[in-house]
Design an enzyme around this catalytic site. Structure first.
Site, PDB file in Angstrom:
ATOM      1  N   GLU A 130      -0.194  -7.132 -19.564  1.00  0.00           N
ATOM      2  CA  GLU A 130      -0.125  -7.020 -18.191  1.00  0.00           C
ATOM      3  C   GLU A 130      -1.242  -5.246 -18.258  1.00  0.00           C
ATOM      4  O   GLU A 130      -2.131  -4.754 -17.758  1.00  0.00           O
ATOM      5  CB  GLU A 130       0.923  -6.545 -17.683  1.00  0.00           C
ATOM      6  CG  GLU A 130       1.799  -5.760 -17.604  1.00  0.00           C
ATOM      7  CD  GLU A 130       2.729  -5.084 -17.196  1.00  0.00           C
ATOM      8  OE1 GLU A 130       2.580  -5.335 -16.160  1.00  0.00           O
ATOM      9  OE2 GLU A 130       4.275  -4.740 -17.053  1.00  0.00           O
ATOM     10  N   LYS A 141       4.229  -6.729 -21.137  1.00  0.00           N
ATOM     11  CA  LYS A 141       3.991  -5.521 -21.777  1.00  0.00           C
ATOM     12  C   LYS A 141       2.242  -5.478 -22.075  1.00  0.00           C
ATOM     13  O   LYS A 141       1.073  -4.788 -21.448  1.00  0.00           O
ATOM     14  CB  LYS A 141       4.639  -4.308 -22.328  1.00  0.00           C
ATOM     15  CG  LYS A 141       5.914  -4.250 -21.985  1.00  0.00           C
ATOM     16  CD  LYS A 141       5.473  -2.398 -21.026  1.00  0.00           C
ATOM     17  CE  LYS A 141       5.372  -3.749 -19.498  1.00  0.00           C
ATOM     18  NZ  LYS A 141       7.186  -4.047 -18.642  1.00  0.00           N
ATOM     19  N   ASN A 175       1.387   0.560   5.534  1.00  0.00           N
ATOM     20  CA  ASN A 175       2.177  -0.584   4.828  1.00  0.00           C
ATOM     21  C   ASN A 175       2.375  -2.035   4.754  1.00  0.00           C
ATOM     22  O   ASN A 175       3.484  -1.598   5.664  1.00  0.00           O
ATOM     23  CB  ASN A 175       2.444  -0.023   3.715  1.00  0.00           C
ATOM     24  CG  ASN A 175       3.274  -0.933   2.501  1.00  0.00           C
ATOM     25  OD1 ASN A 175       3.222  -1.843   1.691  1.00  0.00           O
ATOM     26  ND2 ASN A 175       4.364  -0.951   2.119  1.00  0.00           N
ATOM     27  N   GLY A 176       2.534  -3.440   5.140  1.00  0.00           N
ATOM     28  CA  GLY A 176       2.713  -4.508   4.524  1.00  0.00           C
ATOM     29  C   GLY A 176       2.107  -5.209   5.842  1.00  0.00           C
ATOM     30  O   GLY A 176       0.725  -5.529   5.580  1.00  0.00           O
ATOM     31  N   CYS A 216       0.716  -1.200  -0.267  1.00  0.00           N
ATOM     32  CA  CYS A 216      -0.385   0.017   0.144  1.00  0.00           C
ATOM     33  C   CYS A 216       0.632   1.026  -0.060  1.00  0.00           C
ATOM     34  O   CYS A 216       1.910   0.776  -0.074  1.00  0.00           O
ATOM     35  CB  CYS A 216      -0.725  -0.078   1.108  1.00  0.00           C
ATOM     36  SG  CYS A 216      -1.458  -1.260   1.153  1.00  0.00           S
ATOM     37  N   TRP A 250      -4.028  -2.171  -1.731  1.00  0.00           N
ATOM     38  CA  TRP A 250      -3.730  -3.309  -1.978  1.00  0.00           C
ATOM     39  C   TRP A 250      -4.415  -4.121  -0.947  1.00  0.00           C
ATOM     40  O   TRP A 250      -3.214  -4.605  -0.138  1.00  0.00           O
ATOM     41  CB  TRP A 250      -2.229  -3.050  -2.794  1.00  0.00           C
ATOM     42  CG  TRP A 250      -2.045  -4.472  -4.100  1.00  0.00           C
ATOM     43  CD1 TRP A 250      -2.978  -3.720  -4.936  1.00  0.00           C
ATOM     44  CD2 TRP A 250      -2.244  -5.771  -4.286  1.00  0.00           C
ATOM     45  NE1 TRP A 250      -2.761  -4.933  -6.281  1.00  0.00           N
ATOM     46  CE2 TRP A 250      -2.097  -5.966  -4.505  1.00  0.00           C
ATOM     47  CE3 TRP A 250      -1.206  -5.809  -2.696  1.00  0.00           C
ATOM     48  CZ2 TRP A 250      -1.544  -7.480  -5.232  1.00  0.00           C
ATOM     49  CZ3 TRP A 250      -0.785  -7.210  -2.490  1.00  0.00           C
ATOM     50  CH2 TRP A 250      -0.779  -8.606  -4.152  1.00  0.00           C
ATOM     51  N   HIS A 276       7.890 -26.843 -31.285  1.00  0.00           N
ATOM     52  CA  HIS A 276       6.764 -28.110 -30.590  1.00  0.00           C
ATOM     53  C   HIS A 276       5.996 -27.520 -29.801  1.00  0.00           C
ATOM     54  O   HIS A 276       5.659 -28.256 -28.582  1.00  0.00           O
ATOM     55  CB  HIS A 276       8.558 -27.668 -29.487  1.00  0.00           C
ATOM     56  CG  HIS A 276       9.935 -28.474 -30.240  1.00  0.00           C
ATOM     57  ND1 HIS A 276       9.863 -29.730 -30.685  1.00  0.00           N
ATOM     58  CD2 HIS A 276      11.590 -27.371 -30.787  1.00  0.00           C
ATOM     59  CE1 HIS A 276      11.602 -29.251 -31.066  1.00  0.00           C
ATOM     60  NE2 HIS A 276      11.543 -27.978 -31.153  1.00  0.00           N
ATOM     61  N   ARG A 301       0.868   2.320  -5.659  1.00  0.00           N
ATOM     62  CA  ARG A 301       1.426   1.317  -5.125  1.00  0.00           C
ATOM     63  C   ARG A 301       0.188   0.472  -4.308  1.00  0.00           C
ATOM     64  O   ARG A 301      -0.054  -0.994  -3.986  1.00  0.00           O
ATOM     65  CB  ARG A 301       1.988   1.661  -3.714  1.00  0.00           C
ATOM     66  CG  ARG A 301       2.952   2.213  -3.349  1.00  0.00           C
ATOM     67  CD  ARG A 301       3.732   2.787  -2.285  1.00  0.00           C
ATOM     68  NE  ARG A 301       4.419   2.099  -2.052  1.00  0.00           N
ATOM     69  CZ  ARG A 301       5.735   1.306  -1.473  1.00  0.00           C
ATOM     70  NH1 ARG A 301       6.079   1.097  -2.281  1.00  0.00           N
ATOM     71  NH2 ARG A 301       5.670   0.538  -1.304  1.00  0.00           N
ATOM     72  N   GLU A 341      10.343  -9.415 -23.020  1.00  0.00           N
ATOM     73  CA  GLU A 341       8.994  -8.351 -21.628  1.00  0.00           C
ATOM     74  C   GLU A 341       7.852  -7.586 -23.442  1.00  0.00           C
ATOM     75  O   GLU A 341       6.749  -7.574 -22.233  1.00  0.00           O
ATOM     76  CB  GLU A 341      10.075  -7.251 -22.250  1.00  0.00           C
ATOM     77  CG  GLU A 341      10.137  -5.993 -22.200  1.00  0.00           C
ATOM     78  CD  GLU A 341       9.486  -6.194 -20.048  1.00  0.00           C
ATOM     79  OE1 GLU A 341       9.661  -7.252 -19.639  1.00  0.00           O
ATOM     80  OE2 GLU A 341       9.395  -4.596 -20.060  1.00  0.00           O
ATOM     81  N   LYS A 369       2.283  -1.249  -7.818  1.00  0.00           N
ATOM     82  CA  LYS A 369       3.659  -0.561  -8.525  1.00  0.00           C
ATOM     83  C   LYS A 369       5.155  -1.929  -8.015  1.00  0.00           C
ATOM     84  O   LYS A 369       6.232  -2.205  -8.633  1.00  0.00           O
ATOM     85  CB  LYS A 369       3.921   0.536  -8.926  1.00  0.00           C
ATOM     86  CG  LYS A 369       5.379   1.435  -9.487  1.00  0.00           C
ATOM     87  CD  LYS A 369       5.828   1.100 -11.096  1.00  0.00           C
ATOM     88  CE  LYS A 369       7.213   1.222 -11.406  1.00  0.00           C
ATOM     89  NZ  LYS A 369       7.183   0.704 -12.672  1.00  0.00           N
TER      90      LYS A 369
HETATM   91  O1  M6R Z   1      10.873  -3.302  -8.851  1.00  0.00           O
HETATM   92  P1  M6R Z   1      11.085  -4.592  -9.805  1.00  0.00           P
HETATM   93  O2  M6R Z   1      11.740  -4.000 -10.704  1.00  0.00           O
HETATM   94  O3  M6R Z   1      11.494  -5.364  -8.651  1.00  0.00           O
HETATM   95  O4  M6R Z   1       9.575  -5.037 -10.250  1.00  0.00           O
HETATM   96  C1  M6R Z   1       9.489  -5.863 -10.479  1.00  0.00           C
HETATM   97  C2  M6R Z   1       8.232  -6.598 -10.826  1.00  0.00           C
HETATM   98  O5  M6R Z   1       7.189  -6.521  -9.794  1.00  0.00           O
HETATM   99  C3  M6R Z   1       7.985  -5.175 -12.332  1.00  0.00           C
HETATM  100  O6  M6R Z   1       9.044  -5.618 -13.408  1.00  0.00           O
HETATM  101  C4  M6R Z   1       6.326  -6.221 -13.100  1.00  0.00           C
HETATM  102  O7  M6R Z   1       6.663  -6.647 -13.461  1.00  0.00           O
HETATM  103  C5  M6R Z   1       5.980  -4.909 -13.657  1.00  0.00           C
HETATM  104  N1  M6R Z   1       5.127  -4.615 -14.111  1.00  0.00           N
HETATM  105  C6  M6R Z   1       6.336  -4.728 -15.252  1.00  0.00           C
HETATM  106  O8  M6R Z   1       6.057  -4.122 -16.289  1.00  0.00           O
END
Ligand code: M6R
Length: 607
Positions: free
Chosen positions: A487, A484, A99-100, A2, A75, A503, A27, A480, A602
């Site tokens: 997500e 993108k 947060n935690g 959070c 969150w 395969h 967050r 990657e 994030k």
């Molecule tokens: O802050 P970080 O680079 O450790 O985050 C890792 C992943 O949570 C982050 O890259 C996530 O996969 C993103 N949403 C990708 O766009």
């Protein structure tokens, strides 16, 4: 996972907190809440399910006057997203944002219930105000009651706590990020710096078990037993404007377009072309002569950067590199040698799995090097050494500029180590630096053609599934690209090493399936052309991304996007950019919440 923020100062707290909360929404955004106190009136508290906008709509500014307060964006972990589970939580005159995760909350809740306390929410957090209130009822002062409560908590926390009738804001941190912003006549606490960068760029990065007491405009930091500790106030170079959208529709688009600048910032002060040197002042390394293996560990996009880092290191340094997903690495008892080097990569530096992996490694006495973007983050502080990517704040949940700058750091590290070990000579390093320096301009030329990707997005936005294929160093790029797309647009996308297509995934191909190929003219070119032929034969629709103006498949595919050439190991920095744009434009056309996609946050600060 959070976002929390708190304020005590000379100005009205409400708008300052709401503004900071908006910057923390990445967050989590299941619910938001605020509590405000002034001398004349009781604490006023508002909570709403949904985003900060909902909360703001529910507040009458006149009712929320006061110069101290706390706010929270959630969150959900314990308890569904709802108003009753939203923070702040209150018990008696004590109000808390958290947060935690409090791991022993059930046990604490039982004992507090036996004392006659009743609970209003399903959260783990609510035990905290009850505990503090209970200690106050037993005759302890506010500060002492907080310390006694903290000692009973197991798990992780970043906390903001206020009490009616006292001009005191208490904050505490254990395994969740928390900073103090030192402003003019004001102190703020926040989960991260961008939340409050518009008010100050002077920050204190708290350590675990720190307790902060802001009372009547003065600041004291102690350990959990009340002994004062000294913490440095650091100047951060970020500006408020860097954490704003700056005219872009979304942070993600802004961050994609910032990549030329971000990359330049990553290189500045480190590359010396004339001398053929790459310097990292902040770097300390174990003895390279004894090093048997390098590990690269991360999550999500940062993990994809590691897959590229491995190829960059192995090709040039000829040292074996093992990559691992942090959540797997930490539980599989990897066979580590004390001379190994573990590189942990994280944009935020707060990803719980990556931090846990770092802690496991440190227990075994192995050297840890963090590649991070966020200054003062947990990973950057607790690793043996750190290299910052200097990409500037990344706010959009989908990581973009973090990825390209991480690759650049891997490349620079390779040059640095290559020079140290003798694997590269001055000429090699000079040549590679020359290529690195050209990247920002080359990315800009891709960005200048962004409308091609918008068109491509328009043609494909209604497809239900995408396949992404690439070989060699382009395999991580397609992983990657697919991440993108899924997500932010919620479209199903799978990525494979192109050679794997036959395969299994080939069975998926029909006229409704766009197949994205990344195929520059390099050692993987011919084989990837054959894979394209196989897709076209099965009526699949090929979207080709290449550096070859005369690609031999150009006449047969649905779309061709041409990006500039560079050396093989740096190609991902360029070829990922059109894939970022494609995902962005599809999501934008579909009208999804690009910067805050559903179910995501994030920084994933829970396991
Ligand atoms: O802050 P970080 O680079 O450790 O985050 C890792 C992943 O949570 C982050 O890259 C996530 O996969 C993103 N949403 C990708 O766009």
């Amino acid at each position: 996972m959070c976002g929390i923020v708190g304020y005590q100062g000379n100005e009205e707290a409400c708008n300052i907190l709401i503004d900071a909360l908006r910057r923390l929404e990445y967050r989590g955004y299941d619910s938001a809440g605020i509590a405000i106190w002034d001398n004349e009136r009781p604490i006023r508290l508002a909570r709403k399910q949904g985003k900060v906008n909902e909360l703001q709509g529910a507040i009458r500014e006149d009712d929320f006057r006061g110069r101290m307060g706390l706010a929270h964006t959630r969150w959900a972990t314990h308890g569904v997203p709802s108003e009753r589970n939203a923070h702040p939580h209150r018990a008696g005159d004590v109000v808390v944002v958290h947060n935690g995760i409090i791991e022993n909350y059930l046990e604490l809740k039982e004992s507090l219930k036996k004392e006659g306390n009743s609970f209003q929410s399903d959260t783990d957090t609510e035990v905290i105000p009850h505990l503090v209130s209970s200690y106050i009822r037993k005759g302890n002062g506010f500060e002492e009651a907080v310390r006694l409560s903290l000692k009973r908590l197991k798990g992780s926390y970043a906390l903001g706590i206020i009490r009616e009738g006292e001009n005191t804001l208490i904050a505490a941190k254990k395994e969740s990020p928390l900073i103090v912003g030192v402003g003019d006549g004001e102190y703020m606490i926040a989960s991260d710096a961008p939340a409050i960068i518009n008010r100050t760029n002077r920050f204190i990065f708290l350590e675990d078990d720190d307790v902060v007491v802001v009372r009547d405009g003065t600041l004291k930091i102690t350990d959990i037993d009340g002994t004062e500790v000294s913490r440095e106030t650091k100047h951060v170079q970020w500006t408020g404007a860097m954490a704003e959208k700056g005219g872009y529709r979304h942070f993600m688009l802004k961050e994609i377009f910032e990549q030329p600048r971000a990359l330049s910032d990553t290189l500045i002060g480190r590359i010396q072309e004339e001398q053929g040197e790459v310097l990292f002042e902040e770097l300390s390394l174990p003895d390279m002569g004894k090093m048997k293996k390098i590990w690269m560990v991360a999550c999500g996009t940062s993990y994809h950067a590691c897959l590229i880092g491995k190829q960059i290191f192995e090709a040039n340094l000829r040292i074996p590199v093992e990559t691992d997903i942090a959540s797997e690495f930490r539980y599989r008892d990897p066979i580590l040698d004390e001379n190994d080097l573990i590189i942990l990569v994280s944009q935020s530096g707060e990803t719980a799995d990556t931090i846990a992996a770092m802690k496991e490694v440190k227990k075994k006495g192995v050297h840890t090097l963090a590649i991070c973007n966020v200054l003062g983050s947990t990973l950057s502080r607790e690793s043996h050494s750190v290299v910052y990517t200097h990409a500037g704040p990344e706010i959009g949940v989908a990581s973009t500029k973090a990825f390209t700058t991480q690759i650049a750091v891997f490349f620079m590290l390779m040059l640095h180590l290559g020079k140290l070990t003798g694997a590269l000579d001055t000429q090699d390093v000079r040549r590679h630096i020359g290529e690195l320096k050209k990247l920002p301009h080359k990315i800009q030329t891709i960005l200048d053609s962004h409308s091609e990707m918008e068109e491509c997005a328009r043609r494909n936005m209604h497809c239900k599934d995408f396949l992404y294929l690439g070989r060699g160093i382009h395999f991580p790029t397609v992983l990657e690209g697919a991440l993108k797309l899924k997500e932010i647009s919620y479209i199903h996308a799978e990525a494979y090493a192109a050679g794997e297509m036959k395969h299994g995934p080939i069975a998926l191909i029909d006229e409704n399936m766009p197949v994205v190929f990344v195929s520059p003219r390099d050692q993987t070119y011919k084989k990837t052309c054959s894979n394209m032929e196989e897709v076209i034969t099965r009526r699949g629709k090929v979207l080709l991304f290449t550096d070859d103006n005369e690609h031999e498949m150009s006449g047969k595919v649905d779309t061709v996007f041409v990006f500039p050439e560079t050396v093989y190991e740096l190609q991902p920095v360029l070829d990922v950019v059109p894939l970022q744009l494609l995902a962005y434009y599809i999501a934008n056309l579909l009208g999804t919440d690009v910067d805050q996609p559903r179910n995501l946050a994030k920084s994933v600060t829970v396991e």
